[in-house]
Design a protein around this motif. Structure first.
Motif, PDB file in Angstrom:
ATOM      1  N   TYR A   6       0.814  -1.211   0.000  1.00  0.00           N
ATOM      2  CA  TYR A   6       0.000   0.000   0.000  1.00  0.00           C
ATOM      3  C   TYR A   6       0.854   1.270   0.000  1.00  0.00           C
ATOM      4  CZ  TYR A   6      -5.043   0.488  -0.194  1.00  0.00           C
ATOM      5  OH  TYR A   6      -6.337   0.639  -0.627  1.00  0.00           O
ATOM      6  N   ILE A   7       2.087   1.157   0.486  1.00  0.00           N
ATOM      7  CA  ILE A   7       3.004   2.295   0.358  1.00  0.00           C
ATOM      8  C   ILE A   7       3.268   2.553  -1.126  1.00  0.00           C
ATOM      9  CG2 ILE A   7       5.425   3.005   0.642  1.00  0.00           C
ATOM     10  CD1 ILE A   7       3.824   3.513   3.127  1.00  0.00           C
ATOM     11  N   VAL A   8       3.554   1.473  -1.877  1.00  0.00           N
ATOM     12  CA  VAL A   8       3.833   1.609  -3.320  1.00  0.00           C
ATOM     13  C   VAL A   8       2.592   2.086  -4.068  1.00  0.00           C
ATOM     14  CG1 VAL A   8       4.559   0.399  -5.408  1.00  0.00           C
ATOM     15  CG2 VAL A   8       5.635  -0.158  -3.243  1.00  0.00           C
ATOM     16  N   VAL A   9       1.426   1.508  -3.730  1.00  0.00           N
ATOM     17  CA  VAL A   9       0.173   1.935  -4.367  1.00  0.00           C
ATOM     18  C   VAL A   9      -0.080   3.410  -4.071  1.00  0.00           C
ATOM     19  CG1 VAL A   9      -2.350   1.690  -4.310  1.00  0.00           C
ATOM     20  CG2 VAL A   9      -0.910  -0.344  -4.434  1.00  0.00           C
ATOM     21  N   SER A  10       0.151   3.814  -2.816  1.00  0.00           N
ATOM     22  CA  SER A  10      -0.049   5.222  -2.430  1.00  0.00           C
ATOM     23  C   SER A  10       0.876   6.143  -3.212  1.00  0.00           C
ATOM     24  CB  SER A  10       0.184   5.397  -0.926  1.00  0.00           C
ATOM     25  OG  SER A  10      -0.742   4.646  -0.185  1.00  0.00           O
ATOM     26  N   MET A  69      -4.774  -6.658 -12.952  1.00  0.00           N
ATOM     27  CA  MET A  69      -4.665  -7.020 -11.540  1.00  0.00           C
ATOM     28  C   MET A  69      -4.242  -5.838 -10.671  1.00  0.00           C
ATOM     29  SD  MET A  69      -5.901  -9.907 -11.771  1.00  0.00           S
ATOM     30  CE  MET A  69      -5.892 -10.344 -10.033  1.00  0.00           C
ATOM     31  N   PHE A  70      -3.521  -4.869 -11.269  1.00  0.00           N
ATOM     32  CA  PHE A  70      -3.189  -3.656 -10.508  1.00  0.00           C
ATOM     33  C   PHE A  70      -4.464  -2.937 -10.080  1.00  0.00           C
ATOM     34  CE2 PHE A  70      -2.614   0.962 -10.373  1.00  0.00           C
ATOM     35  CZ  PHE A  70      -1.628   1.078  -9.401  1.00  0.00           C
ATOM     36  N   SER A  71      -5.468  -2.960 -10.953  1.00  0.00           N
ATOM     37  CA  SER A  71      -6.734  -2.276 -10.674  1.00  0.00           C
ATOM     38  C   SER A  71      -7.381  -2.773  -9.400  1.00  0.00           C
ATOM     39  CB  SER A  71      -7.710  -2.467 -11.838  1.00  0.00           C
ATOM     40  OG  SER A  71      -7.166  -2.011 -13.051  1.00  0.00           O
ATOM     41  N   LEU A 130      -7.095  10.376  -4.939  1.00  0.00           N
ATOM     42  CA  LEU A 130      -7.048  10.822  -3.547  1.00  0.00           C
ATOM     43  C   LEU A 130      -7.751   9.827  -2.630  1.00  0.00           C
ATOM     44  CD1 LEU A 130      -7.743  14.636  -4.015  1.00  0.00           C
ATOM     45  CD2 LEU A 130      -5.557  13.511  -3.582  1.00  0.00           C
ATOM     46  N   SER A 131      -8.824   9.228  -3.136  1.00  0.00           N
ATOM     47  CA  SER A 131      -9.571   8.231  -2.375  1.00  0.00           C
ATOM     48  C   SER A 131      -8.688   7.042  -2.030  1.00  0.00           C
ATOM     49  CB  SER A 131     -10.784   7.771  -3.194  1.00  0.00           C
ATOM     50  OG  SER A 131     -11.335   6.591  -2.663  1.00  0.00           O
ATOM     51  N   VAL A 132      -7.966   6.531  -3.022  1.00  0.00           N
ATOM     52  CA  VAL A 132      -7.103   5.363  -2.778  1.00  0.00           C
ATOM     53  C   VAL A 132      -5.938   5.739  -1.865  1.00  0.00           C
ATOM     54  CG1 VAL A 132      -5.667   3.584  -3.851  1.00  0.00           C
ATOM     55  CG2 VAL A 132      -7.766   4.323  -4.978  1.00  0.00           C
ATOM     56  N   TYR A 133      -5.403   6.942  -2.018  1.00  0.00           N
ATOM     57  CA  TYR A 133      -4.333   7.383  -1.125  1.00  0.00           C
ATOM     58  C   TYR A 133      -4.854   7.490   0.306  1.00  0.00           C
ATOM     59  CZ  TYR A 133      -0.445   9.904   0.893  1.00  0.00           C
ATOM     60  OH  TYR A 133       0.611  10.258   1.701  1.00  0.00           O
ATOM     61  N   ASN A 134      -6.064   8.014   0.445  1.00  0.00           N
ATOM     62  CA  ASN A 134      -6.719   8.114   1.749  1.00  0.00           C
ATOM     63  C   ASN A 134      -6.834   6.732   2.395  1.00  0.00           C
ATOM     64  OD1 ASN A 134      -8.229   9.447   3.833  1.00  0.00           O
ATOM     65  ND2 ASN A 134     -10.131   8.777   2.876  1.00  0.00           N
ATOM     66  N   SER A 135      -7.267   5.739   1.602  1.00  0.00           N
ATOM     67  CA  SER A 135      -7.392   4.367   2.100  1.00  0.00           C
ATOM     68  C   SER A 135      -6.028   3.777   2.439  1.00  0.00           C
ATOM     69  CB  SER A 135      -8.079   3.487   1.048  1.00  0.00           C
ATOM     70  OG  SER A 135      -9.414   3.877   0.873  1.00  0.00           O
ATOM     71  N   TYR A 186       6.969   2.263 -13.089  1.00  0.00           N
ATOM     72  CA  TYR A 186       7.836   1.521 -12.174  1.00  0.00           C
ATOM     73  C   TYR A 186       7.059   1.098 -10.922  1.00  0.00           C
ATOM     74  CZ  TYR A 186      11.761   3.296 -14.984  1.00  0.00           C
ATOM     75  OH  TYR A 186      12.626   3.589 -16.017  1.00  0.00           O
ATOM     76  N   LEU A 187       6.338   2.063 -10.352  1.00  0.00           N
ATOM     77  CA  LEU A 187       5.542   1.777  -9.155  1.00  0.00           C
ATOM     78  C   LEU A 187       4.419   0.791  -9.462  1.00  0.00           C
ATOM     79  CD1 LEU A 187       5.306   5.416  -7.733  1.00  0.00           C
ATOM     80  CD2 LEU A 187       6.693   3.554  -6.826  1.00  0.00           C
ATOM     81  N   PHE A 188       3.841   0.948 -10.647  1.00  0.00           N
ATOM     82  CA  PHE A 188       2.756   0.090 -11.135  1.00  0.00           C
ATOM     83  C   PHE A 188       3.184  -1.382 -11.068  1.00  0.00           C
ATOM     84  CE2 PHE A 188       0.333  -1.819 -14.687  1.00  0.00           C
ATOM     85  CZ  PHE A 188      -0.929  -1.243 -14.534  1.00  0.00           C
TER      86      PHE A 188
END
Length: 450
Positions: free
Chosen positions: A100-104, A208-210, A294-299, A358-360
């Motif tokens: 979740y750090i990488v996703v954020s 799957m990233f989605s 922003l929603s996903v970062y919030n989560s 890269y993060l993806f």
């Protein structure tokens, strides 16, 4: 037990849980990452999301089975620790946090891309830093504040996607200038499968990233007001949400605009309406995709704070991360997680324009570790329940257990193999054993320090 004498509060109501589940399923993977999927699968992108969505649904049922039986904060890290062993619990918790750090970081990077639609001269790192600070402050207030933020973020996404589908259907059957678009874009530019079955299979990787982060439903169990009711409801609705919001929206996009004219320089949703000359719709959708990021970062900030709290309770993280404030917020965990995402700001400053992919790729690998841990832990959980004579008493059983576990596991192995054939993602596969080695060293260091 908190070292400050406070406990986590069950401040998340049913509407919060439902929208958190929906927020986890609708983010940058759909609004921005789908451009990569369209490039690989063409109009068959809808089939890609159906296949990926079915696998994720089964994995969520596995997590739900455990979360309903034991609604605790920390979710599958707790279950891996209890039913599999100390090291799996350690790996599961820290990898989820890392994921979740990488996703954020990816979401913060996407924010910069979206802001550039209106302000092309604003550096990505500036946008990322501003929103990092705002979302972190919201998460430091109380869990209800997080729930309200996520509720309204998700409402915006839902209304916008439904509106886009309805407007898209209007264009299909009537047209802006009185000439209907029709359905021909689904087959006139190389066919429904323009890159063959190979393109369809490869497209499953970005798909799957989605779905990364959808397992947040389980994390909320420790703060849900009525987890035995709300968790099953949220998980069971994942499938039809995928059908409506992913398959429905992308089908409409593939019909109203030729798939081979969609680029990778922004959200396909915004690009298509912008290129069609419907600037008002493009601007509105850019607001929506920004909200989604922003929603996903919030989560991400929310769940990472709770995961560090759970790891500290297990003795797998420093004790200071176990502290809660008077509102039951793991402040140290939230701030530590937010601080780590500052790396995204630095990366966007150093290598602007290249960070997202890269993060993806790294996020997909970390997500696969999470899902694999859920699958295996569920098998061990069920075995333990059977030994106790309680397997038949479970309230929320995984369909077709254990066959769905094995099927999902084989699917995830296929995704990793496919990633080795994609140049931009190959490095992430090489990172996998290195990351697991780092976790093993960390675990051994923790054990020797006792």
């Amino acid at each position: 037990m908190s070292t400050q004498g406070h406990d986590m509060q069950r401040g998340l109501k049913n509407r919060h849980i439902q929208m958190i589940a929906l927020g986890g399923a609708i983010g940058t993977g759909l609004f921005y990452g789908s451009a990569e999927t369209i490039k690989l699968a063409g109009p068959a992108i809808t089939l890609s999301y159906l296949i990926g969505g079915l696998v994720i649904f089964f994995i969520m049922r596995m997590l739900g089975e455990m979360s309903v039986d034991e609604p605790v904060s920390g979710s599958f890290s707790h279950f891996a620790y209890k039913y599999w062993g100390e090291f799996p619990g350690f790996v599961s918790g820290w990898n989820y946090w890392f994921n979740y750090i990488v996703v954020s970081m990816a979401e913060l990077t996407a924010v910069g891309i979206y802001i550039n639609y209106w302000f092309p001269n604003v550096p990505h790192w500036v946008s990322a830093l501003v929103f990092l600070v705002v979302i972190t402050l919201a998460n430091l207030m109380n869990v209800k504040m997080y729930g309200e933020f996520e509720f309204w973020f998700a409402i915006i996404k839902v209304v916008a996607i439904l509106g886009m589908i309805i407007f898209g259907l209007f264009l299909i059957f009537s047209g802006i200038n009185g000439q209907a678009t029709g359905l021909s874009n689904l087959w006139t530019h190389g066919g429904y499968l323009p890159n063959g079955l190979g393109g369809l299979v490869l497209s499953l990787v970005p798909v799957m990233f989605s779905f990364g982060g959808i397992e947040l439903i389980g994390i909320t169990a420790g703060e849900a007001a009525n987890p035995k009711k709300t968790i099953p409801q949220a998980i069971n609705q994942v499938m039809w949400r995928i059908l409506i919001f992913y398959v429905g929206a992308l089908t409409v996009l593939m019909i109203i605009y030729p798939w081979n004219q969609v680029g990778l320089d922004g959200s396909p949703f915004v690009q298509i309406f912008s290129k069609m000359g419907i600037t008002a719709a493009a601007t509105l959708l850019n607001v929506v995709v920004l909200t989604a990021a922003l929603s996903v970062y919030n989560s991400g900030i929310y769940s990472n704070g709770r995961m560090l709290y759970s790891l500290a309770q297990q003795g797998n993280a420093p004790k200071f991360l176990e502290k809660l404030n008077k509102n039951g917020i793991p402040v140290a965990g939230v701030l530590a997680s937010s601080g780590m995402t500052l790396i995204a700001v630095i990366l966007n400053y150093l290598i602007p324009g290249k960070v997202f992919m890269y993060l993806f790729a790294v996020a997909i690998i970390a997500g696969i570790i999470n899902w694999t841990m859920i699958i295996i832990t569920n098998l061990k959980f069920r075995k333990a329940k059977a030994a106790q004579g309680e397997a038949d008493k479970l309230d929320f059983k995984t369909p077709l257990h254990p066959y769905t576990n094995y099927l999902c596991f084989a699917f995830l192995i296929m995704i990793v193999v496919l990633m080795t054939t994609i140049e931009s993602m190959r490095m992430a596969v090489y990172i996998l054993p290195v990351w697991l080695l780092i976790l093993w060293i960390g675990f051994k260091a923790k054990k020797s320090a006792r």
